[in-house]
Design a protein around this motif. Structure first.
Motif, PDB file in Angstrom:
ATOM      1  N   ASN A 169      -9.675   4.345   2.318  1.00  0.00           N
ATOM      2  CA  ASN A 169     -10.648   4.766   3.311  1.00  0.00           C
ATOM      3  C   ASN A 169     -11.206   6.133   2.915  1.00  0.00           C
ATOM      4  O   ASN A 169     -10.453   7.110   2.828  1.00  0.00           O
ATOM      5  CB  ASN A 169      -9.971   4.844   4.680  1.00  0.00           C
ATOM      6  N   ALA A 174      -8.147  -7.078  -2.109  1.00  0.00           N
ATOM      7  CA  ALA A 174      -8.104  -6.209  -0.929  1.00  0.00           C
ATOM      8  C   ALA A 174      -8.998  -6.792   0.160  1.00  0.00           C
ATOM      9  O   ALA A 174     -10.048  -6.224   0.495  1.00  0.00           O
ATOM     10  CB  ALA A 174      -8.533  -4.791  -1.290  1.00  0.00           C
ATOM     11  N   THR A 213     -10.365  -7.771   3.907  1.00  0.00           N
ATOM     12  CA  THR A 213     -10.367  -7.008   5.154  1.00  0.00           C
ATOM     13  C   THR A 213      -9.513  -7.668   6.221  1.00  0.00           C
ATOM     14  O   THR A 213      -9.025  -7.000   7.130  1.00  0.00           O
ATOM     15  CB  THR A 213     -11.802  -6.843   5.677  1.00  0.00           C
ATOM     16  N   TYR A 268       0.856  -1.181   0.000  1.00  0.00           N
ATOM     17  CA  TYR A 268       0.000   0.000   0.000  1.00  0.00           C
ATOM     18  C   TYR A 268       0.891   1.229   0.000  1.00  0.00           C
ATOM     19  O   TYR A 268       2.090   1.147   0.301  1.00  0.00           O
ATOM     20  CB  TYR A 268      -0.908  -0.009   1.237  1.00  0.00           C
ATOM     21  N   TYR A 325       2.065  -2.357   4.014  1.00  0.00           N
ATOM     22  CA  TYR A 325       0.761  -2.959   4.287  1.00  0.00           C
ATOM     23  C   TYR A 325       0.438  -2.710   5.745  1.00  0.00           C
ATOM     24  O   TYR A 325       1.320  -2.765   6.603  1.00  0.00           O
ATOM     25  CB  TYR A 325       0.813  -4.448   3.982  1.00  0.00           C
ATOM     26  N   ARG A 326      -0.809  -2.426   6.066  1.00  0.00           N
ATOM     27  CA  ARG A 326      -1.145  -1.874   7.376  1.00  0.00           C
ATOM     28  C   ARG A 326      -1.502  -2.906   8.443  1.00  0.00           C
ATOM     29  O   ARG A 326      -1.799  -2.523   9.573  1.00  0.00           O
ATOM     30  CB  ARG A 326      -2.295  -0.871   7.219  1.00  0.00           C
ATOM     31  N   HIS A 327      -1.485  -4.183   8.102  1.00  0.00           N
ATOM     32  CA  HIS A 327      -1.818  -5.208   9.087  1.00  0.00           C
ATOM     33  C   HIS A 327      -0.640  -6.144   9.306  1.00  0.00           C
ATOM     34  O   HIS A 327       0.152  -6.388   8.385  1.00  0.00           O
ATOM     35  CB  HIS A 327      -3.031  -6.028   8.643  1.00  0.00           C
ATOM     36  N   THR A 372      -3.705  -5.724  -1.127  1.00  0.00           N
ATOM     37  CA  THR A 372      -3.644  -4.304  -0.772  1.00  0.00           C
ATOM     38  C   THR A 372      -4.865  -3.922   0.051  1.00  0.00           C
ATOM     39  O   THR A 372      -5.557  -4.785   0.593  1.00  0.00           O
ATOM     40  CB  THR A 372      -3.501  -3.434  -2.039  1.00  0.00           C
ATOM     41  N   HIS A 373      -5.118  -2.634   0.196  1.00  0.00           N
ATOM     42  CA  HIS A 373      -6.255  -2.128   0.976  1.00  0.00           C
ATOM     43  C   HIS A 373      -7.187  -1.329   0.068  1.00  0.00           C
ATOM     44  O   HIS A 373      -6.743  -0.676  -0.884  1.00  0.00           O
ATOM     45  CB  HIS A 373      -5.785  -1.181   2.089  1.00  0.00           C
ATOM     46  N   GLU A 374      -8.465  -1.349   0.403  1.00  0.00           N
ATOM     47  CA  GLU A 374      -9.389  -0.376  -0.167  1.00  0.00           C
ATOM     48  C   GLU A 374      -9.099   0.976   0.481  1.00  0.00           C
ATOM     49  O   GLU A 374      -8.851   1.064   1.681  1.00  0.00           O
ATOM     50  CB  GLU A 374     -10.837  -0.779   0.115  1.00  0.00           C
TER      51      GLU A 374
END
Length: 302
Positions: free
Chosen positions: A35, A58, A60, A8, A84-86, A31-33
């Protein structure tokens, strides 16, 4: 070599481009959606994947069984995580034949955890960088593969430092990949006892305490200056955000005595008076998304 990449933000985009340039087969990008509540000022990993025809998803939850099965079926040589955020579960990391590696925005072991660049600027550091390291059960705790340092100049905002760290991440991965693809992967110690761990930051953490010394208030401004949510203060129930500021002894050495702490107007300039009697010169003050002039602020302060 085949890789599954969790990515991301700008670091994700640049490091994916490095993998492509080095001939790595990117089998899947996770990846992420975006926000809708967040200011999206950075590049899009999803757009890059569409451009290069790379499959991307993406989900969750990166620990979902179906994602684990999907990655296992691809039999990746490497798993990479680039902003990546997780956290990735250990069972997922174990699916990579040659290991799983993360690009972190600090010089590990310092500033493990979330938003490391913002924390480094907030604490007045003069240097940070990017570190490629093995992923482990604990965040940013695995062995170091390579790292590249960048300077934090006295007036750099976190946004400016972030741009340097993106380049450092690109250089770190570019230089490390040839040997990694040959199976020669350095594993340097990451001594957590010599480092630090920090959590995430929220917009409310940007509230200015004008009782603090000027250099601390200035570092807070630098750490959260736009496009981050900004350092803010409340005057007569209105919220003001410091858009641009400068700490200069010469410009503000003749401040009137006994100015109250907080926002003030001196010689038609907006200043922020701090607990040590020094002040920030505020070149841009915002309220409700609009620039506040010295004259308008003076009327508010009356």
């Amino acid at each position: 070599m085949k890789a599954v990449v969790f990515a991301y933000h700008n670091v994700g985009v640049r490091c994916l481009k490095v993998l492509l340039a080095r001939g790595v087969d990117i089998a899947l990008v996770v990846t992420h959606e975006d926000n809708p509540q967040e200011t999206i000022w950075f590049e899009s990993v999803s757009a890059l994947c569409r451009q290069h025809g790379i499959p991307s998803i993406a989900p969750t939850d990166p620990a979902a069984p179906e994602l684990l099965a999907q990655v296992a079926a691809l039999q990746p040589d490497f798993i990479f995580s680039f902003y990546y955020r997780h956290m990735l579960p250990v069972a997922l990391l174990a699916l990579a034949q040659h290991g799983a590696y993360n690009m972190h925005g600090s010089l590990l072991p310092k500033y493990r955890g979330r938003v490391p660049i913002n924390w480094a600027v907030l604490h007045g550091e003069t240097e940070t960088g990017a570190t490629l390291h093995e992923m482990a059960a604990k965040p940013d705790a695995g062995a170091i593969v390579a790292q590249t340092s960048v300077p934090i100049l006295p007036d750099d905002t976190a946004y400016e430092v972030f741009g340097k760290v993106v380049v450092a991440a690109e250089q770190t991965l570019w230089n490390a990949l040839p040997e990694m693809l040959k199976g020669n992967i350095p594993r340097l110690p990451n001594d957590l006892s010599q480092g630090s761990y920090f959590g995430g930051r929220k917009p409310e953490d940007g509230k200015i305490d004008w009782n603090r010394p000027a250099h601390e208030v200035y570092n807070l401004y630098r750490a959260v200056a736009p496009p981050y949510p900004g350092a803010w203060t409340i005057v007569k129930e209105r919220t003001f955000i410091v858009g641009k500021a400068y700490l200069s002894a010469k410009l503000l050495e003749n401040l009137p005595a006994n100015l109250p702490r907080g926002l003030a107007v001196v010689d038609n300039r907006i200043v922020g008076v701090c607990g040590d009697g020094r002040a920030l010169l505020i070149n841009e003050l915002l309220a409700d998304g609009q620039t506040v002039t010295p004259e308008a602020l003076k009327n508010i302060l009356l």
